[in-house]
Design a protein around this motif. Structure first.
Motif, PDB file in Angstrom:
ATOM      1  N   GLY A 157       0.816  -1.213   0.000  1.00 37.52           N
ATOM      2  CA  GLY A 157       0.000   0.000   0.000  1.00 37.52           C
ATOM      3  C   GLY A 157       0.848   1.261   0.000  1.00 37.52           C
ATOM      4  O   GLY A 157       0.553   2.223  -0.714  1.00 37.52           O
ATOM      5  N   PHE A 158       1.904   1.279   0.801  1.00 37.61           N
ATOM      6  CA  PHE A 158       2.777   2.461   0.827  1.00 37.61           C
ATOM      7  C   PHE A 158       3.549   2.607  -0.480  1.00 37.61           C
ATOM      8  O   PHE A 158       3.811   3.731  -0.922  1.00 37.61           O
ATOM      9  N   LEU A 159       3.903   1.502  -1.111  1.00 36.83           N
ATOM     10  CA  LEU A 159       4.567   1.581  -2.401  1.00 36.83           C
ATOM     11  C   LEU A 159       3.626   2.153  -3.455  1.00 36.83           C
ATOM     12  O   LEU A 159       4.015   3.033  -4.242  1.00 36.83           O
ATOM     13  N   GLU A 160       2.381   1.686  -3.468  1.00 38.40           N
ATOM     14  CA  GLU A 160       1.423   2.122  -4.477  1.00 38.40           C
ATOM     15  C   GLU A 160       0.952   3.552  -4.252  1.00 38.40           C
ATOM     16  O   GLU A 160       0.827   4.329  -5.197  1.00 38.40           O
ATOM     17  N   ARG A 161       0.695   3.925  -3.004  1.00 37.65           N
ATOM     18  CA  ARG A 161       0.040   5.204  -2.737  1.00 37.65           C
ATOM     19  C   ARG A 161       1.003   6.310  -2.315  1.00 37.65           C
ATOM     20  O   ARG A 161       0.653   7.490  -2.386  1.00 37.65           O
ATOM     21  N   ALA A 162       2.187   5.957  -1.849  1.00 37.49           N
ATOM     22  CA  ALA A 162       3.154   6.976  -1.424  1.00 37.49           C
ATOM     23  C   ALA A 162       4.499   6.831  -2.108  1.00 37.49           C
ATOM     24  O   ALA A 162       5.388   7.654  -1.885  1.00 37.49           O
ATOM     25  N   GLN A 163       4.651   5.804  -2.942  1.00 43.42           N
ATOM     26  CA  GLN A 163       5.916   5.551  -3.634  1.00 43.42           C
ATOM     27  C   GLN A 163       7.077   5.422  -2.647  1.00 43.42           C
ATOM     28  O   GLN A 163       8.183   5.887  -2.900  1.00 43.42           O
ATOM     29  N   PHE A 164       6.796   4.800  -1.507  1.00 48.62           N
ATOM     30  CA  PHE A 164       7.822   4.567  -0.495  1.00 48.62           C
ATOM     31  C   PHE A 164       7.861   3.059  -0.222  1.00 48.62           C
ATOM     32  O   PHE A 164       7.031   2.524   0.504  1.00 48.62           O
TER      33      PHE A 164
ATOM     34  N   ASN B  95       9.140  -0.760   1.121  1.00 45.33           N
ATOM     35  CA  ASN B  95       9.593  -1.340   2.400  1.00 45.33           C
ATOM     36  C   ASN B  95       9.144  -0.513   3.598  1.00 45.33           C
ATOM     37  O   ASN B  95       9.825  -0.439   4.622  1.00 45.33           O
ATOM     38  N   CYS B  96       7.972   0.107   3.484  1.00 48.01           N
ATOM     39  CA  CYS B  96       7.405   0.893   4.589  1.00 48.01           C
ATOM     40  C   CYS B  96       6.203   0.143   5.138  1.00 48.01           C
ATOM     41  O   CYS B  96       5.296  -0.235   4.377  1.00 48.01           O
ATOM     42  N   ILE B  97       6.153  -0.065   6.437  1.00 49.99           N
ATOM     43  CA  ILE B  97       5.080  -0.842   7.056  1.00 49.99           C
ATOM     44  C   ILE B  97       4.235  -0.010   8.015  1.00 49.99           C
ATOM     45  O   ILE B  97       3.501  -0.561   8.834  1.00 49.99           O
TER      46      ILE B  97
ATOM     47  N   PRO C 186      15.496  -6.393  -1.015  1.00 46.67           N
ATOM     48  CA  PRO C 186      15.945  -5.342  -1.942  1.00 46.67           C
ATOM     49  C   PRO C 186      14.788  -4.425  -2.328  1.00 46.67           C
ATOM     50  O   PRO C 186      13.630  -4.859  -2.413  1.00 46.67           O
ATOM     51  N   LEU C 187      15.079  -3.174  -2.574  1.00 49.03           N
ATOM     52  CA  LEU C 187      14.073  -2.232  -3.036  1.00 49.03           C
ATOM     53  C   LEU C 187      13.740  -2.531  -4.495  1.00 49.03           C
ATOM     54  O   LEU C 187      14.575  -3.065  -5.228  1.00 49.03           O
TER      55      LEU C 187
ATOM     56  N   PRO D 273      21.556  -3.753  -2.002  1.00 52.57           N
ATOM     57  CA  PRO D 273      21.526  -4.695  -0.870  1.00 52.57           C
ATOM     58  C   PRO D 273      20.110  -4.809  -0.325  1.00 52.57           C
ATOM     59  O   PRO D 273      19.254  -3.968  -0.618  1.00 52.57           O
ATOM     60  N   PRO D 274      19.832  -5.825   0.494  1.00 54.17           N
ATOM     61  CA  PRO D 274      18.523  -5.883   1.159  1.00 54.17           C
ATOM     62  C   PRO D 274      18.383  -4.741   2.163  1.00 54.17           C
ATOM     63  O   PRO D 274      19.342  -4.368   2.835  1.00 54.17           O
ATOM     64  N   VAL D 275      17.192  -4.172   2.236  1.00 53.84           N
ATOM     65  CA  VAL D 275      16.918  -3.012   3.090  1.00 53.84           C
ATOM     66  C   VAL D 275      15.828  -3.388   4.089  1.00 53.84           C
ATOM     67  O   VAL D 275      14.836  -4.026   3.714  1.00 53.84           O
TER      68      VAL D 275
END
Length: 283
Positions: free
Chosen positions: A40-47, A49-51, A130-131, A137-139
């Motif tokens: 959801g944060f990737l789709e709606r905020a373009q951020f 790995n945000c939980i 990874p992003l 690297p993994p984040v």
């Protein structure tokens, strides 16, 4: 009807609401649900790995003779603090309430159950990944907060606003887009439950019970009655603790923040922005 009787009725009803709805409306997320929140944060905020977006809200309480100065906050009124972690559907994921209004957000978070669960890996959060578009690297999966919180590997905050270059300015913008969801959620909460718009007249020991009931009712409405943005469109002290632990967490947090800022400055992070934006504001 006597005030004490009203207090008792309100407390009993709010306690029942919390007990009946807590398990279904405020469950601890599973690993798969954390991944859905991150999507959801990737789709709606373009951020990526945000939980969750984190913020503390001061709940005004009336001044009582036995109410100590710990409740008197920097805004010059008496309050308790609701610490809330929110997803992109404006639903509360985890809440912690009842901290003294005089406490700084960083101190409240460090003393909260949420912080302890994060430090002890008790929230079933997915392993670093990874992003999007980057192989390495993994984040870590992170939550986002404002300048009132201390930077750590689990919590991202803005770069200081002085002397920003384009890369850091882009990071701050993306983080602000993610943070706006918690600002909107808390605004919706106060609008729906108007007890939050003035000093709570209940005895201080009952305030937390009212807050808990309103939180689960808020999630109930968001889940079953509200459209995605219908409510959002209506809204146009230093940290304490073991110094060596704080320094180590801060240094690790700096490394994670640099990974995010490098990513946001790269072509891999160029996502199409949603055609319709909430009017909550992006700071």
């Amino acid at each position: 009807m006597r005030t004490s009787t009203i207090d008792g009725i309100v407390r009993a009803n709010c306690a029942t609401i919390w007990l009946q709805l807590r398990a279904s409306m405020l469950p601890q997320p599973t690993r798969q649900q954390w991944l859905q929140i991150a999507h959801g944060f990737l789709e709606r905020a373009q951020f990526p790995n945000c939980i969750g977006a984190l913020e503390g809200k001061h709940i005004r309480v009336k001044k009582l003779l036995n109410l100590g100065s710990q409740f008197y906050n920097y805004k010059k009124f008496f309050s308790v603090v609701l610490l809330a972690l929110v997803d992109t559907s404006y639903r509360f994921i985890i809440v912690d309430m009842g901290a003294y209004g005089s406490s700084a957000d960083a101190r409240i978070f460090r003393a909260s159950r949420m912080s302890r669960w994060l430090e002890r890996n008790q929230l079933d959060i997915p392993q670093p990944a990874p992003l999007p578009g980057f192989a390495e690297p993994p984040v870590p999966f992170v939550i986002v907060g404002d300048e009132g919180f201390a930077l750590s590997p689990h919590l991202m905050r803005h770069f200081p606003r002085r002397g920003l270059d384009d890369k850091r300015r882009t990071f701050n913008y993306r983080l602000s887009r993610a943070r706006r969801f918690v600002e909107c959620a808390l605004g919706i909460l106060a609008s729906k439950w108007r007890v939050f718009l003035s000093a709570n007249q209940l005895a201080s020991k009952n305030v937390n019970t009212v807050i808990k009931a309103c939180v689960v009712l808020h999630n109930f409405i968001r889940m079953y009655e509200a459209t995605q943005d219908e409510d959002a469109l209506a809204f146009t002290e230093q940290d304490q603790g073991e110094p060596s632990q704080i320094v180590r967490a801060g240094l690790a947090g700096l490394r994670v923040r640099e990974l995010f800022s490098d990513y946001f400055a790269s072509p891999a992070s160029y996502f199409p922005f949603p055609s319709q934006q909430s009017s909550c504001g992006e700071n």
